[in-house]
Design an enzyme around this catalytic site. Structure first.
Site, PDB file in Angstrom:
ATOM      1  N   HIS A   2       5.072   0.152   0.074  1.00 40.43           N
ATOM      2  CA  HIS A   2       5.558  -0.899   0.697  1.00 40.43           C
ATOM      3  C   HIS A   2       4.345  -1.900   1.383  1.00 40.43           C
ATOM      4  O   HIS A   2       3.197  -1.538   1.459  1.00 40.43           O
ATOM      5  CB  HIS A   2       6.206  -0.133   1.918  1.00 40.43           C
ATOM      6  CG  HIS A   2       5.432   0.829   2.726  1.00 40.43           C
ATOM      7  ND1 HIS A   2       4.906   2.189   2.199  1.00 40.43           N
ATOM      8  CD2 HIS A   2       4.746   0.536   3.790  1.00 40.43           C
ATOM      9  CE1 HIS A   2       4.149   2.644   3.062  1.00 40.43           C
ATOM     10  NE2 HIS A   2       4.102   1.766   4.038  1.00 40.43           N
ATOM     11  N   ASP A  11       0.997   5.323   1.888  1.00 38.38           N
ATOM     12  CA  ASP A  11       0.398   5.625   3.205  1.00 38.38           C
ATOM     13  C   ASP A  11      -0.583   6.889   3.081  1.00 38.38           C
ATOM     14  O   ASP A  11      -1.205   7.133   3.771  1.00 38.38           O
ATOM     15  CB  ASP A  11       1.697   6.096   4.158  1.00 38.38           C
ATOM     16  CG  ASP A  11       2.251   4.938   4.851  1.00 38.38           C
ATOM     17  OD1 ASP A  11       1.839   3.633   4.780  1.00 38.38           O
ATOM     18  OD2 ASP A  11       3.371   5.046   5.338  1.00 38.38           O
ATOM     19  N   ARG A  26       6.477  -9.383  17.143  1.00 43.53           N
ATOM     20  CA  ARG A  26       7.203  -8.465  16.535  1.00 43.53           C
ATOM     21  C   ARG A  26       6.543  -6.907  17.035  1.00 43.53           C
ATOM     22  O   ARG A  26       5.404  -6.696  17.265  1.00 43.53           O
ATOM     23  CB  ARG A  26       6.929  -8.241  14.962  1.00 43.53           C
ATOM     24  CG  ARG A  26       7.586  -7.153  14.274  1.00 43.53           C
ATOM     25  CD  ARG A  26       7.399  -7.086  12.841  1.00 43.53           C
ATOM     26  NE  ARG A  26       5.914  -7.361  12.550  1.00 43.53           N
ATOM     27  CZ  ARG A  26       5.262  -6.098  12.457  1.00 43.53           C
ATOM     28  NH1 ARG A  26       5.656  -4.960  12.677  1.00 43.53           N
ATOM     29  NH2 ARG A  26       3.765  -6.408  12.061  1.00 43.53           N
ATOM     30  N   HIS A  86       0.860  -1.300   0.087  1.00 47.00           N
ATOM     31  CA  HIS A  86       0.140  -0.029   0.129  1.00 47.00           C
ATOM     32  C   HIS A  86       1.053   1.278  -0.027  1.00 47.00           C
ATOM     33  O   HIS A  86       2.027   1.030   0.106  1.00 47.00           O
ATOM     34  CB  HIS A  86      -0.779  -0.063   1.227  1.00 47.00           C
ATOM     35  CG  HIS A  86      -0.230  -0.044   2.468  1.00 47.00           C
ATOM     36  ND1 HIS A  86       0.607  -1.101   3.094  1.00 47.00           N
ATOM     37  CD2 HIS A  86      -0.008   1.062   3.315  1.00 47.00           C
ATOM     38  CE1 HIS A  86       1.078  -0.780   4.115  1.00 47.00           C
ATOM     39  NE2 HIS A  86       0.852   0.449   4.274  1.00 47.00           N
TER      40      HIS A  86
END
Length: 740
Positions: A663, A593, A673, A591
Site C-alpha cells: 500500500h 508493513d 490530514r 511498501h
C-alpha cells in the site's frame, strides 16, 4: 626520425634500468608466505579428524585452514598492490609513430610496453612464488565460499565445551546457508542454553562495508539520521577498500572455460586480449559481489549509488544542506534524470542559495569511480561487439551511448525476441493457471471471507468495504468508528499536544520536504493530560479509541490470539503551500508493513530493518477536508492499484501487514490530514513498551469504571457484504517508523 628513435631507445634503456632496480627491491622484500601450509591439505586433515571424532584435531586443522586461506589472499593483495605501485604502466609522451614501415619507433614502443609487463610479472613471481605454489581447487574454493569449515567447527567446539565459539561458528555458517534447517535447530538450541549471550551470535565472515551499510540503513529506517550518517559514510570508506581488493584479486590466471586447453591457439595479441577482457569482466563483476549478502537471494540493486541516496536524505534530516547537496549531486552522476532526486536537489539549493550551491561538486571519489567504470565498459562492449566475448553489465546506470550502436540493435532485437517468446509462454501458462485457479479461487475466497466478517462489536460502526470489494484479502473499511465530535476533539488534542517531528527525532519533514509532520503518542498525551497541559479527558479518549479499534480488528478478522499494540501514533501532516509546484513525490511510496518490498523482483524480504513482527495494521481518519492523501492498495509490482480509500472522519482501514497488502499514500497537496496510525502484533514479546506504561497510567488516573470501555452488545446478525461502490475511495496514514 632517426633522432627520435635514438631518444626512444635511450628512454627504453633508462626505464629498463629503473624496472630492474624496482624488481630487485621487490625480490629483497619478498613475502614470507611460500611456506604456508596449503588450505586444501588442512581442510582434508580437518575432515579426517572429524570422521574419527578427534574434536581438538578438527579445531586445529579447520582454524589453520581458514587462517591459511586468509593469509594467501592477503599475500596476493600485498604483492599485486606493491608491484603495481613500484612498476606502474607509463604512458609514452612521444607523438604517435609514423605509418611508414621503415619507422622503428613502433617496435621500440612495443619493447617498452612488453619490458614493463615482463618486469611486473617478475616482481609478482618473486613476491608470490611459482604459479602453482598456492593453487586451490575449484571444489575446495567452493567449500570455503559455502563456509563449510564453520559447520565442522561448531560441532567440534560444542564437543570440547567451548560454547561461545560454537555459537559464533554456527551463526557464521547459518548466515551463509540460511536454508540449512539443521543449523537453524542448532541455533535455536543454543539460544535456550544458559551462559549464551546475544553477542555470541556473530558473523565471523562479515564484510565491513556490508555490515556498516546494513547498520546504517537500519538506523535510517529507525529515524536516527545522525547515527545513520556515521555508519553510511563508514560503509563508503569500507566499500573503496573492498572494491580495491576485489579488483586486485581478479588479476589471476586465465580461465579456459569454454575452450579446449589443448586446442586454444590464439595468437599473441588475441591471447592478451582474451585474458585482459576476462580480468576486466571480473573487475566489473565486483559490483555484484560487493552488493551481495549470503542472506539475500539477489544483490542490492544500485548498491553504491544507494549510499548517496540514503545519505542525502539523512543529511537533510539533520539540517546539513551542504552535504545533502553534495550527496544528491553524486547520486545524479549515476542517474542524472531521476526526477525525485532533482526535485530534492532543487529544494536543498533553495535552502542554501543558488550561488553557494553552485560551488558544491559531486564527490571526487565517485567521479573517478564512474569514469573508470565507463572506460572499462567501453572496452568490454567493444570486445563483445568485435570478438563476441559476452559481457553482462552489472549496473543499471550505464548510459546508452557507451554501448556500440550495432550491439544496441542486436541487444534490442534479442530483447524483443525474448519478450515475444516470454509473452507466448506466459500466455500459455496463464491459460493453464486460469483453469486451475478458477477451480480453487471460489473455495479460497469463500474461506477467507468466512474467516473475516466477524462482529463489529459497537453500535454505529458500519462495514463499508470488505476484502472482495477491495480486490484483495484481509482488508476492511469501516465507517462510524467515532463520532464527528470525537474527531474534532482528537484534532484539537493533536494541535495542542503534538510536536513537530514527533517520533522522528524532531525532523519536521521526515518523508518528504513538501509536508510538515506533527504527532503524539498515547503515553505522551496522557502524561501531558496528567500535567494539565492538555485536557485529560481528550487524552483518555485517544487511549480508549485505540483500544476500540484493536478490539474491532480482533473480532472482525476472527483472530484466535489477541492483538498487542506494536505502535500507536496520532499524527497530522500539513502540505507546505510553496513546495507543491510540480510536485511528483508521494507522502509515502508503496511498501509492505512487515517486509522489504522489491517491486521489480515481485518479492518482499522479511528481514530487518523491516518490522517483521507486525501482523495487522489500521488507520482511523479524523478528517477529510484536504486535497490528496489518497490511500491505495497495489499488487506486489507497486504499480497495479487494486483499491483506493478516501479519508473521512470516523473511517477506519484495517488489513494484515504482510505481502498480500502492499500500500502507499499519495501526496497531500493542500490542507492538513490527521489520523491515528496503529500497528499490531500477535507476539506479546513485541508489545509496545509505551503502551504498557500508558495502561499503568490510566489505571492510576481513572477509576475502574472509567478504565473499562463501555461495550455495546455485538450485533445479533452479521452484516452481509456491501454492494460495490462506484466512487473510488482513498486514504493515507503516517507512522513513526513506517507509513500506512
Amino acid at each position: 626520425m632517426a633522432a627520435r628513435a635514438s631518444g626512444l631507445l635511450t628512454a627504453l634503456l633508462a626505464a629498463a634500468a629503473a624496472a630492474a632496480a624496482a624488481a630487485s627491491r621487490a625480490e629483497g622484500e619478498s613475502e614470507a608466505g611460500w611456506d604456508v601450509a596449503p588450505p586444501d591439505l588442512l581442510f582434508a586433515e580437518g575432515t579426517a579428524a572429524y570422521a574419527r571424532g578427534d574434536w581438538a584435531g578438527v579445531v586445529l586443522s579447520m582454524e589453520r585452514a581458514l587462517r591459511s586461506r586468509a593469509a594467501l589472499r592477503a599475500l596476493r593483495l600485498r604483492c599485486r598492490t606493491r608491484c603495481a605501485a613500484e612498476l606502474p604502466w607509463e604512458l609514452d609522451p612521444a607523438p604517435p609513430p609514423s605509418p611508414s614501415p621503415a619507422s622503428g619507433a613502433a617496435a621500440l614502443r612495443d619493447l617498452r610496453f612488453f619490458g614493463a609487463l615482463l618486469h611486473r610479472a617478475a616482481c609478482l613471481r618473486r613476491c608470490l612464488g611459482p604459479p602453482a605454489a598456492h593453487a586451490l581447487s575449484e571444489e575446495l574454493e567452493l567449500e570455503f565460499r559455502k563456509r563449510s569449515p564453520y559447520n565442522y567447527l561448531q560441532v567440534a567446539y560444542f564437543k570440547i565445551n567451548k560454547l561461545e565459539k560454537a555459537v559464533a561458528a554456527a551463526h557464521t555458517f547459518f548466515v551463509g546457508n540460511p536454508e540449512h534447517m539443521e543449523m537453524q535447530q542448532n541455533l535455536d538450541y543454543y539460544q535456550t542454553m544458559s551462559g549464551v549471550k546475544e553477542a555470541d551470535f556473530k558473523d565471523l565472515e562479515a564484510k565491513p562495508h556490508m555490515h556498516e551499510f546494513r547498520l546504517g540503513v537500519r538506523l535510517y529506517s529507525e529515524e536516527q539520521p545522525h547515527e545513520a550518517v556515521a555508519h553510511l559514510e563508514a560503509a563508503l570508506r569500507e566499500y573503496v577498500v573492498a572494491d580495491t581488493e576485489c579488483r586486485a584479486l581478479c588479476e589471476g590466471p586465465y580461465d579456459y572455460d569454454g575452450y579446449n586447453y589443448l586446442e586454444y591457439n590464439a595468437d599473441l595479441f588475441r591471447a592478451l586480449s582474451d585474458h585482459y577482457i576476462q580480468v576486466l569482466s571480473c573487475k566489473q563483476n565486483c559490483v555484484t559481489e560487493l552488493a551481495s549478502h549470503p542472506s539475500r537471494e539477489k544483490p542490492f540493486e544500485d548498491f553504491l549509488p544507494s549510499h548517496y541516496n540514503y545519505l542525502q536524505f539523512a543529511y537533510y534530516n539533520i539540517g546539513n544542506y551542504t552535504q545533502a547537496i553534495e550527496c544528491a549531486k553524486t547520486y545524479l552522476l549515476f542517474f542524472p534524470n531521476d526526477e525525485v532526486m532533482n526535485q530534492n536537489l532543487a529544494y536543498y539549493t533553495a535552502m542554501v542559495g543558488e550561488e553557494p550551491a553552485r560551488f558544491i561538486s559531486p564527490r571526487e571519489s565517485a567521479q573517478e569511480y564512474r569514469q573508470r567504470s565507463l572506460l572499462e565498459k567501453e572496452l568490454l562492449f567493444f570486445a563483445y561487439d568485435v570478438f563476441g566475448i559476452p559481457f553482462v553489465d552489472p549496473d543499471s546506470w550505464t548510459p546508452e551511448e557507451v554501448i556500440p550502436k550495432r550491439l544496441q540493435e542486436k541487444q534490442k532485437s534479442e530483447r524483443e525476441t525474448a519478450v515475444r517468446i516470454s509473452q507466448e509462454i506466459g500466455n500459455l501458462m496463464k491459460e493453464i493457471e486460469t483453469l486451475v485457479e478458477e477451480k480453487t479461487k471460489e473455495s479460497l475466497d469463500v474461506s477467507r471471507l468466512t474467516r473475516e466478517g466477524g462482529p463489529l462489536l459497537y453500535e454505529g460502526i458500519n462495514l463499508t468495504m470488505n476484502s472482495r470489494v477491495l480486490n484483495g484479502s484481509q482488508r476492511v473499511v469501516m465507517d462510524g468508528v467515532i463520532s464527528p465530535e470525537e474527531c474534532r476533539e482528537l484534532q484539537r488534542l493533536t494541535n495542542a499536544a503534538a510536536t513537530s517531528g514527533d517520533g522522528y527525532r524532531g525532523q519536521t519533514s521526515p518523508h518528504t520536504p513538501s509536508e510538515k509532520f506533527y504527532g503524539v503518542t498515547v503515553f505522551k498525551a496522557l502524561k501531558l493530560g496528567q500535567e494539565g497541559r492538555v485536557p485529560l479527558q481528550s487524552a483518555h479518549l485517544y487511549y480508549n479509541v485505540t483500544e476500540k479499534v484493536r478490539r474491532v480488528m480482533e473480532s472482525y478478522f476472527r483472530l484466535d490470539t489477541p492483538l498487542y499494540f506494536s505502535y500507536s501514533h496520532l499524527v497530522c501532516r500539513t502540505a507546505i503551500e510553496e513546495a507543491q509546484a510540480e510536485r511528483k513525490d508521494s507522502s509515502h511510496p508503496v511498501h509492505v508493513d512487515n517486509c522489504i518490498l522489491n517491486a521489480e523482483a515481485l518479492v518482499c524480504i522479511k528481514e530487518p530493518p523491516a518490522y517483521t513482527f507486525r501482523d495487522y495494521s489500521a488507520i482511523l481518519y479524523l478528517n477529510g477536508d484536504f486535497d490528496g492523501g489518497t490511500f491505495y492498495f497495489t499488487e506486489l509490482d507497486a504499480k497495479t492499484v487494486t483499491a483506493e480509500v478516501q479519508p473521512q472522519c470516523g473511517r477506519a482501514v484495517g488489513f494484515s501487514s504482510g505481502t498480500e497488502n502492499p500500500h502507499g499514500v499519495k501526496a497531500v497537496t493542500r490542507g492538513q490530514r490527521c489520523a491515528i496510525a496503529l500497528w499490531f502484533t500477535l507476539d506479546a514479546r513485541h508489545s509496545e513498551r509505551d503502551r504498557v506504561q500508558a495502561d499503568d497510567l490510566v489505571r492510576m488516573l481513572f477509576s475502574p469504571e472509567e478504565v473499562d470501555l463501555s461495550q455495546e452488545q455485538p450485533q445479533d446478525t452479521q452484516e452481509g457484504p456491501p454492494q460495490p461502490v462506484e466512487e473510488s475511495l482513498s486514504g493515507s496514514e503516517v507512522g513513526r517508523k513506517d507509513e500506512l
